[in-house]
Design an enzyme around this catalytic site. Structure first.
Site, PDB file in Angstrom:
ATOM      1  N   GLY A  16      -4.943 -13.116   1.986  1.00 49.52           N
ATOM      2  CA  GLY A  16      -3.320 -12.623   2.314  1.00 49.52           C
ATOM      3  C   GLY A  16      -2.826 -12.972   4.032  1.00 49.52           C
ATOM      4  O   GLY A  16      -3.324 -13.914   4.416  1.00 49.52           O
ATOM      5  N   ILE A  17      -2.200 -12.291   4.544  1.00 46.37           N
ATOM      6  CA  ILE A  17      -1.518 -12.660   5.860  1.00 46.37           C
ATOM      7  C   ILE A  17      -2.702 -12.861   6.898  1.00 46.37           C
ATOM      8  O   ILE A  17      -2.565 -13.670   7.763  1.00 46.37           O
ATOM      9  CB  ILE A  17      -0.632 -11.430   6.142  1.00 46.37           C
ATOM     10  CG1 ILE A  17       0.400 -11.316   5.116  1.00 46.37           C
ATOM     11  CG2 ILE A  17      -0.120 -11.421   7.503  1.00 46.37           C
ATOM     12  CD1 ILE A  17       1.346 -10.028   5.352  1.00 46.37           C
ATOM     13  N   TYR A 148       1.680   5.228   1.872  1.00 47.95           N
ATOM     14  CA  TYR A 148       1.853   3.867   2.474  1.00 47.95           C
ATOM     15  C   TYR A 148       2.969   3.842   3.610  1.00 47.95           C
ATOM     16  O   TYR A 148       2.732   3.569   4.817  1.00 47.95           O
ATOM     17  CB  TYR A 148       1.870   2.796   1.599  1.00 47.95           C
ATOM     18  CG  TYR A 148       1.978   1.533   2.289  1.00 47.95           C
ATOM     19  CD1 TYR A 148       0.892   0.632   2.627  1.00 47.95           C
ATOM     20  CD2 TYR A 148       3.255   0.822   2.467  1.00 47.95           C
ATOM     21  CE1 TYR A 148       0.911  -0.730   3.325  1.00 47.95           C
ATOM     22  CE2 TYR A 148       3.309  -0.557   2.965  1.00 47.95           C
ATOM     23  CZ  TYR A 148       2.043  -1.076   3.473  1.00 47.95           C
ATOM     24  OH  TYR A 148       2.206  -2.455   4.093  1.00 47.95           O
ATOM     25  N   THR A 183       1.275 -11.510  -1.682  1.00 52.13           N
ATOM     26  CA  THR A 183      -0.189 -11.447  -1.386  1.00 52.13           C
ATOM     27  C   THR A 183      -0.604 -10.570  -2.549  1.00 52.13           C
ATOM     28  O   THR A 183       0.059  -9.671  -3.193  1.00 52.13           O
ATOM     29  CB  THR A 183      -0.582 -10.593  -0.177  1.00 52.13           C
ATOM     30  OG1 THR A 183       0.002  -9.240  -0.217  1.00 52.13           O
ATOM     31  CG2 THR A 183       0.091 -11.520   0.996  1.00 52.13           C
TER      32      THR A 183
HETATM   33  N1  LIG Z   1       2.289  -8.086   1.399  1.00 53.88           N
HETATM   34  C1  LIG Z   1       3.322  -7.376   1.997  1.00 53.88           C
HETATM   35  O1  LIG Z   1       4.314  -7.449   0.942  1.00 53.88           O
HETATM   36  C2  LIG Z   1       3.322  -6.562   3.093  1.00 53.88           C
HETATM   37  C3  LIG Z   1       4.530  -6.119   3.611  1.00 53.88           C
HETATM   38  C4  LIG Z   1       4.629  -5.351   4.715  1.00 53.88           C
HETATM   39  C5  LIG Z   1       3.339  -5.234   5.548  1.00 53.88           C
HETATM   40  N2  LIG Z   1       2.263  -5.810   5.111  1.00 53.88           N
HETATM   41  C6  LIG Z   1       1.164  -5.409   5.757  1.00 53.88           C
HETATM   42  O2  LIG Z   1       0.322  -6.771   6.016  1.00 53.88           O
HETATM   43  C7  LIG Z   1      -1.064  -6.682   6.345  1.00 53.88           C
HETATM   44  C8  LIG Z   1      -1.757  -7.655   5.500  1.00 53.88           C
HETATM   45  O3  LIG Z   1      -1.363  -7.161   4.099  1.00 53.88           O
HETATM   46  P1  LIG Z   1      -1.783  -8.346   2.891  1.00 53.88           P
HETATM   47  O4  LIG Z   1      -0.454  -8.157   2.244  1.00 53.88           O
HETATM   48  O5  LIG Z   1      -2.305  -9.502   3.336  1.00 53.88           O
HETATM   49  O6  LIG Z   1      -2.871  -7.589   1.876  1.00 53.88           O
HETATM   50  P2  LIG Z   1      -4.235  -8.045   1.071  1.00 53.88           P
HETATM   51  O7  LIG Z   1      -3.730  -9.215   0.631  1.00 53.88           O
HETATM   52  O8  LIG Z   1      -4.048  -6.894   0.266  1.00 53.88           O
HETATM   53  O9  LIG Z   1      -5.187  -7.978   2.243  1.00 53.88           O
HETATM   54  C9  LIG Z   1      -5.520  -6.830   2.849  1.00 53.88           C
HETATM   55  C10 LIG Z   1      -6.710  -6.880   3.836  1.00 53.88           C
HETATM   56  O10 LIG Z   1      -7.124  -5.650   4.405  1.00 53.88           O
HETATM   57  C11 LIG Z   1      -8.492  -5.683   4.276  1.00 53.88           C
HETATM   58  N3  LIG Z   1      -8.813  -4.315   4.237  1.00 53.88           N
HETATM   59  C12 LIG Z   1      -8.414  -3.274   3.455  1.00 53.88           C
HETATM   60  N4  LIG Z   1      -9.006  -2.099   3.592  1.00 53.88           N
HETATM   61  C13 LIG Z   1      -9.892  -2.282   4.719  1.00 53.88           C
HETATM   62  C14 LIG Z   1     -11.123  -1.580   5.258  1.00 53.88           C
HETATM   63  N5  LIG Z   1     -10.944  -0.320   5.085  1.00 53.88           N
HETATM   64  N6  LIG Z   1     -11.565  -2.198   6.307  1.00 53.88           N
HETATM   65  C15 LIG Z   1     -11.184  -3.436   6.794  1.00 53.88           C
HETATM   66  N7  LIG Z   1     -10.505  -4.369   6.079  1.00 53.88           N
HETATM   67  C16 LIG Z   1      -9.670  -3.491   4.979  1.00 53.88           C
HETATM   68  C17 LIG Z   1      -8.771  -6.245   2.833  1.00 53.88           C
HETATM   69  O11 LIG Z   1     -10.059  -6.408   2.952  1.00 53.88           O
HETATM   70  P3  LIG Z   1     -10.844  -6.670   1.357  1.00 53.88           P
HETATM   71  O12 LIG Z   1     -10.729  -8.090   1.061  1.00 53.88           O
HETATM   72  O13 LIG Z   1     -12.192  -6.471   1.657  1.00 53.88           O
HETATM   73  O14 LIG Z   1     -10.090  -5.673   0.333  1.00 53.88           O
HETATM   74  C18 LIG Z   1      -8.098  -7.626   3.221  1.00 53.88           C
HETATM   75  O15 LIG Z   1      -8.708  -8.416   3.824  1.00 53.88           O
HETATM   76  C19 LIG Z   1      -1.202  -5.251   6.084  1.00 53.88           C
HETATM   77  O16 LIG Z   1      -1.225  -4.408   7.260  1.00 53.88           O
HETATM   78  C20 LIG Z   1       0.038  -4.653   5.327  1.00 53.88           C
HETATM   79  O17 LIG Z   1       0.294  -3.394   5.316  1.00 53.88           O
HETATM   80  C21 LIG Z   1       2.130  -6.579   3.808  1.00 53.88           C
END
Ligand SMILES: NC(=O)c1ccc[n+]([C@@H]2O[C@H](COP(=O)([O-])OP(=O)(O)OC[C@H]3O[C@@H](n4cnc5c(N)ncnc54)[C@H](OP(=O)(O)O)[C@@H]3O)[C@@H](O)[C@H]2O)c1
Length: 250
Positions: A16-17, A148, A183
């Site tokens: 992801g990000i 969330y 993502t």
């Molecule tokens: N996607 C969106 O639309 C969006 C929008 C706004 C903000 N965000 C924020 O952007 C950030 C990245 O999100 P993403 O969309 O890239 O999500 P993602 O693809 O679901 O990736 C989440 C990441 O966080 C890790 N993670 C989850 N729980 C964890 C824990 N207990 N300890 C360590 N690592 C953990 C996951 O590891 P595993 O692979 O081991 O599960 C994965 O590497 C987050 O803060 C999210 O809230 C996302």
């Protein structure tokens, strides 16, 4: 914040990000990137991007021992990126309370633990920056997303508080507020709440680039995609309208 020559740690770097941020910091001349994941075995492809500069490290936001060990191992960090987070769908009044607790424990308390472990490290290295990846969801409690948005509102509040505490220690604190990004996290949300697919999704590369641009420009609040820019503009003149927008979403 000077990106070139910095030593970065990105949590949730395996996909992801977070993964895109690792690539962006490498492209912008970071001296080293500690790629953190709760399962370091998942970091193979990330390390392969530049084995001489990417160092895998275990960080589980819910396991304090891994955070303490990472702060010992990655003692050269000058730039901490708190990216890792979990999510939950469901309405707060009905959903399993354990899910609400999990998202708050991970996104708020876990991120705070990482920050508390690494602030002294960055200070010892002469100062630097902390980047907290929050969400536009921090500005409105979208009902279908359970706890969330609350966890991200708490992280936003924490970001503001520690910004004051860390400034005299030579550490700037930046909040990033993405809109919907393509993502796994968003795919999960869309499975349960398809209405979130009605807006265009940003790419992880676009969000990573805008995040590092914002950091390099010393922006405190970074809105890294077009949806986020729209929310940010409205929020600055009419926060109640943003609340209405985000709460009516689902
Ligand atoms: N996607 C969106 O639309 C969006 C929008 C706004 C903000 N965000 C924020 O952007 C950030 C990245 O999100 P993403 O969309 O890239 O999500 P993602 O693809 O679901 O990736 C989440 C990441 O966080 C890790 N993670 C989850 N729980 C964890 C824990 N207990 N300890 C360590 N690592 C953990 C996951 O590891 P595993 O692979 O081991 O599960 C994965 O590497 C987050 O803060 C999210 O809230 C996302």
């Amino acid at each position: 914040m000077e990106i070139e020559g910095s030593v970065v740690l990105v949590t949730g770097a395996n996909r992801g990000i977070g993964r895109a941020l690792v690539g962006e910091f490498l492209a912008r001349g970071a001296a080293r990137v500690h790629a953190a994941a709760r399962n370091p075995a998942a970091l193979g492809p990330v390390v392969a991007e530049d084995p001489s500069r990417v160092v895998p490290v275990e960080v589980d936001l819910t396991a304090p021992d891994t955070i303490a060990a990472a702060a010992e191992a990655a003692s050269d960090v000058t730039l901490l990126v708190n990216n890792a987070a979990t999510h939950a769908v469901g309405h707060l009044l009905e959903m399993d309370l354990a899910l609400v607790e999990d998202v708050m424990r991970t996104n708020y308390l876990g991120t705070l633990r990482v920050l508390r472990a690494f602030a002294p490290v960055i200070e010892r290295n002469g100062g630097g920056a902390v980047v907290n990846v929050i969400s536009v969801g921090a500005f409105g409690g979208t009902p279908a997303l359970g706890g969330y948005p609350a966890s991200k509102a708490a992280l936003h509040s924490m970001t503001q508080a520690v910004r004051q505490d860390l400034a005299p220690r030579g550490i700037s604190v930046h909040g990033v507020f993405p809109g919907p990004v393509d993502t796994d996290m968003l795919a999960y949300v869309l499975e349960h709440e398809p209405q979130f697919g009605e807006v265009p999704l940003a790419t992880t590369a676009e969000v990573a680039r805008a995040t590092v641009d914002g950091l390099a420009a010393d922006a405190e609040d970074i809105f890294p995609d077009s949806f986020a820019v729209g929310v940010g503009e409205l929020w600055s003149r009419d926060p109640k309208a943003v609340e209405r927008w985000l709460t009516e979403f689902g």
